[in-house]
Design an enzyme around this catalytic site. Structure first.
Site, PDB file in Angstrom:
ATOM      1  N   ASN A  48       0.843  -1.200   0.000  1.00 27.02           N
ATOM      2  CA  ASN A  48       0.000   0.000   0.000  1.00 27.02           C
ATOM      3  C   ASN A  48       0.871   1.239   0.000  1.00 27.02           C
ATOM      4  OD1 ASN A  48      -2.814   1.056   0.265  1.00 27.02           O
ATOM      5  ND2 ASN A  48      -1.883   2.090   2.024  1.00 27.02           N
ATOM      6  N   GLU A  49       0.745   2.030  -1.044  1.00 24.38           N
ATOM      7  CA  GLU A  49       1.434   3.325  -1.111  1.00 24.38           C
ATOM      8  C   GLU A  49       2.894   3.227  -0.678  1.00 24.38           C
ATOM      9  OE1 GLU A  49      -1.074   6.015   1.124  1.00 24.38           O
ATOM     10  OE2 GLU A  49      -2.389   6.333  -0.589  1.00 24.38           O
ATOM     11  N   GLU A  74      -8.068   4.979  -4.702  1.00 26.50           N
ATOM     12  CA  GLU A  74      -8.557   5.591  -3.463  1.00 26.50           C
ATOM     13  C   GLU A  74      -8.756   7.087  -3.666  1.00 26.50           C
ATOM     14  OE1 GLU A  74      -6.142   5.271   0.034  1.00 26.50           O
ATOM     15  OE2 GLU A  74      -5.571   3.212  -0.402  1.00 26.50           O
ATOM     16  N   LYS A  79     -10.924   6.550  12.315  1.00 28.20           N
ATOM     17  CA  LYS A  79     -12.375   6.510  12.561  1.00 28.20           C
ATOM     18  C   LYS A  79     -13.091   7.797  12.169  1.00 28.20           C
ATOM     19  CE  LYS A  79     -11.460   7.113  17.491  1.00 28.20           C
ATOM     20  NZ  LYS A  79     -10.039   6.768  17.375  1.00 28.20           N
TER      21      LYS A  79
END
Ligand code: GAL
Length: 687
Positions: free
Chosen positions: A167-168, A324, A373
């Site tokens: 990821n990235e 994304e 979150k």
């Protein structure tokens, strides 16, 4: 430009792969799906809601190493088996992540030497993500092992459409100063230079008495009493990129042993300075990108467009995937501004307009726990009664209606040079002025073209440029002789080149070019920089413009920089009337071969750039679109159809000249169409 192609072999651009994802004959719509954070009972609800939203692709498993391999060498696939089968049963495809961006606690406990060490000697601990040394042999073994295990098990699973490795890469940390990294750096240098004599010469180590007599004495550029050797730092940046890329290649090759499904990894085009995406794009099967808006920037849709154009450019114009972006606010910026109604759709369709054939988000369902979150999601904490959810469902339907656009390409007549090595070198310490930043000039030129409605590509200075009419070198500080010859040949064969100040200053070793500043560009520009004359903070100077070239323009205000410029054949079209080189040439134009080389020796703001670009556009045969302010229009074409995508960022309705049919609602436009405030329209253009 009507010239034969310039000579010489060029750098290849983009992935070799020219096909499409198996099983997906749609523009992909979906996002990261992290169901391991939720009770399994909820999964059925998830897939039902995905169906409602038109989701056809989800990225799974990206951060699940600790669940898939809870103890070293022991794999537990049960939950992932059930998940992939469930998604398949509901017709949802999977981009399967290899979870190597976040090794489990047991890994760091067993292999503490794999932890990243920062330049000041701090060892980064467990409890976050991305804190592993790309040069750690233990990490490379473990990453390859889990990639192999996943490929063996799921390599031909019917739900699988794409491998999403890691990821990235490069985030949140890239440079590693651990002993493992120092060993790997020495091996990399030995390979690059062959001998210590060569290394000493390339790094100019006779300066400040840094000559090395033993390989063992060569280290990573850690904290030093004064500035570290710039050539060493530049090589360390190259090495860091190569070390990360080697991790990707190792996983990709392990996967390819067991699976023929295409492999990608999500880039952060324009945002991750440690990766050379030209090199990465040659290694992936399909290019993919993540993009997040800068909340504090009210015109952040321009930065979005830049990132999308850069992604398309490194992909060589081939289809690319937006893996994304966010439905609304993110959660790591100082003030995480929520997207306004319609903004998510504008963002998504701007990526699509600029060549994306997938529109995906982080993440499907908002997390209740953990660091993210407060990050928005397709299914927010507020659930399906929320505005965000309604807009997600609407966007899914719009994307579905736009299927025919998939695979079409974007054409650009203008290229801005983008060379990560120039960034790496220019961003080091002790430059002539802290106000000269490579990225600042890239953004300024890009914004000017955006406002003028001129679509641009980014180009590597060593690639074939013959398809462009205008090429811009935006403070291209590091420019090799090969690159300069490429630019010279481009002009000779009819192209227009616009070079900003502080270009062509150093070679690949960050050494000033023999012959002085900008020496390799002298022929094409017909001018010579004798001395840099940066301005004091806040000072301005004025440039008087030649009325025969800039009719009615008078003069423009400039700041930051001036060159003491000696003309050698070029026409002086702008002259400093004050400042450090009052009376000297500021802007020059040089006819060379069949083309023209322009030089801009000072910093102009966006408006002044607009004035100066008038004759540059004319030389290149480029017209401004003449569109109203903040109406973004991009064209995608395939062999026989052209699409016009219009995105209205303004608070008022705009009118557009178009003959064609609205792809989403079938409405005809017989000459003109309205684009409501904040709306997007896509037309299939007649003929
Ligand atoms: C990305 C990352 C995702 C998530 C997202 C939102 O950079 O790949 O895993 O963290 O940002 O914060």
């Amino acid at each position: 430009m009507t010239s034969p192609h310039p000579p010489a072999a060029r750098r290849p651009v983009g992935p070799a792969y020219d096909g499409w994802l198996p099983g997906i004959d749609r523009i992909s719509f979906g996002g990261d799906y992290n169901p391991e954070q939720w009770p399994e009972e909820l999964w059925e609800e998830d897939v039902a809601l995905m169906h409602d939203a038109g989701v056809n692709l989800v990225s799974v498993g990206i951060f699940s190493w600790a669940l898939i391999e809870p103890r070293e060498g022991e794999f537990e696939f049960g939950w992932l088996d059930r998940l992939l089968d469930l998604l398949h049963a509901h017709g949802i495809h999977v981009a399967l992540g290899t979870p190597t961006a976040s090794p489990p606690a047991w890994f760091f406990h067993t292999y503490p030497d794999a932890r990243v060490v920062t330049a000041d000697g701090t060892t980064l601990g467990f409890g976050s993500r991305g804190m592993v040394s790309p040069s750690s042999p233990a990490y490379r073994r473990a990453a390859t092992r889990i990639a192999t295990a996943l490929a063996e098990r799921y390599g031909d699973h019917p739900a699988l459409a794409l491998w999403h490795v890691h990821n990235e890469y490069g985030a949140p940390v890239s440079a590693d100063h651990s002993p493992a990294s120092a060993r790997a750096f020495r091996a990399w240098l030995a390979e690059r230079y062959g001998s210590l004599d060569e290394l000493n010469a390339a790094w100019g180590t006779r300066f400040w008495g840094q000559v090395y007599g033993e390989w063992e004495h060569v280290g990573v550029p850690a904290a030093t009493p004064s500035v570290a050797n710039p050539a060493q730092k530049l090589d360390f940046a190259r090495f860091t990129n190569d070390a990360l890329l080697a991790c990707f290649v190792a996983e990709r090759d392990a996967i390819r042993e067991h699976s023929s499904v295409p492999v990608t990894t999500n880039f952060m085009a324009g945002e991750c300075p440690s990766t050379d995406l030209w090199a990465w794009a040659r290694e992936v099967d399909v290019v993919s990108n993540d993009h997040y808006l800068t909340a504090s920037d009210p015109r952040n849709h321009v930065g979005l467009a830049l990132a999308a154009d850069l992604t398309r450019s490194v992909a060589g114009g081939k289809p690319w995937l937006l893996l994304e972006h966010s439905t609304s606010g993110v959660n790591w910026q100082p003030r995480n501004v929520a997207k306004r109604p319609g903004e998510m759709a504008r963002n998504s369709l701007s990526h699509l307009a600029r060549g994306a054939d997938a529109v995906m988000f982080f993440q499907w369902r908002a997390s209740r726990s953990g660091a993210e979150k407060f990050h928005s999601a397709m299914l927010p904490h507020a659930g399906t009664t929320s505005r965000v959810w309604r807009e997600v469902v609407e966007l899914g339907a719009t994307v579905e209606a736009l299927q025919e656009v998939r695979g079409s390409r974007v054409h650009a007549d203008v290229a801005i040079l983008w060379d990560p090595e120039s960034f790496w070198a220019q961003d080091l310490e002790w430059r002539p002025s802290v106000d000269v930043r490579h990225r600042e000039r890239v953004d300024a030129f890009y914004d000017r073209f955006w406002r003028d409605g001129v679509t641009v590509d980014f180009a590597h200075p060593e690639q074939d440029l013959s398809g462009y009419r205008l090429v811009v070198a935006p403070a291209s500080y590091l420019l090799t002789a090969t690159s300069a010859a490429n630019l010279t040949s481009f002009v000779e064969h009819g192209g227009t080149l616009l070079v900003s100040y502080f270009s062509g200053v150093v070679d690949a070793n960050d050494a000033v070019h023999a012959g002085g500043f900008g020496a390799p560009l002298r022929t094409v520009l017909g001018a010579r920089v004798d001395e840099f004359c940066p301005l004091r903070e806040g000072d301005v100077q004025h440039v008087s413009l030649d009325g025969s070239v800039f009719p009615g323009s008078g003069s423009v205000v400039a700041d930051v920089w001036a060159d003491d410029l000696a003309v050698d054949g070029a026409q002086v079209v702008g002259t400093y009337t004050d400042g450090p080189v009052a009376g000297g040439p500021a802007i020059t134009r040089n006819r060379f071969g069949a083309g023209t080389g322009w030089y801009l020796s000072t910093r102009l703001d966006i408006d002044a750039l607009g004035t100066v670009l008038d004759p540059v556009y004319a030389d290149a045969g480029i017209a401004r679109s003449g569109l109203p302010d903040e109406l973004e229009v991009v064209h995608r074409r395939n062999d026989d159809v052209e699409y016009l995508i219009a995105i209205n960022h303004a608070d008022q309705e705009h009118r557009l000249t178009v003959l064609g049919t609205d792809v989403v609602n079938g409405e005809r436009a017989d000459g003109a169409a309205e684009v409501a405030a904040g709306a997007v329209r896509v037309f299939r253009v007649d003929g």
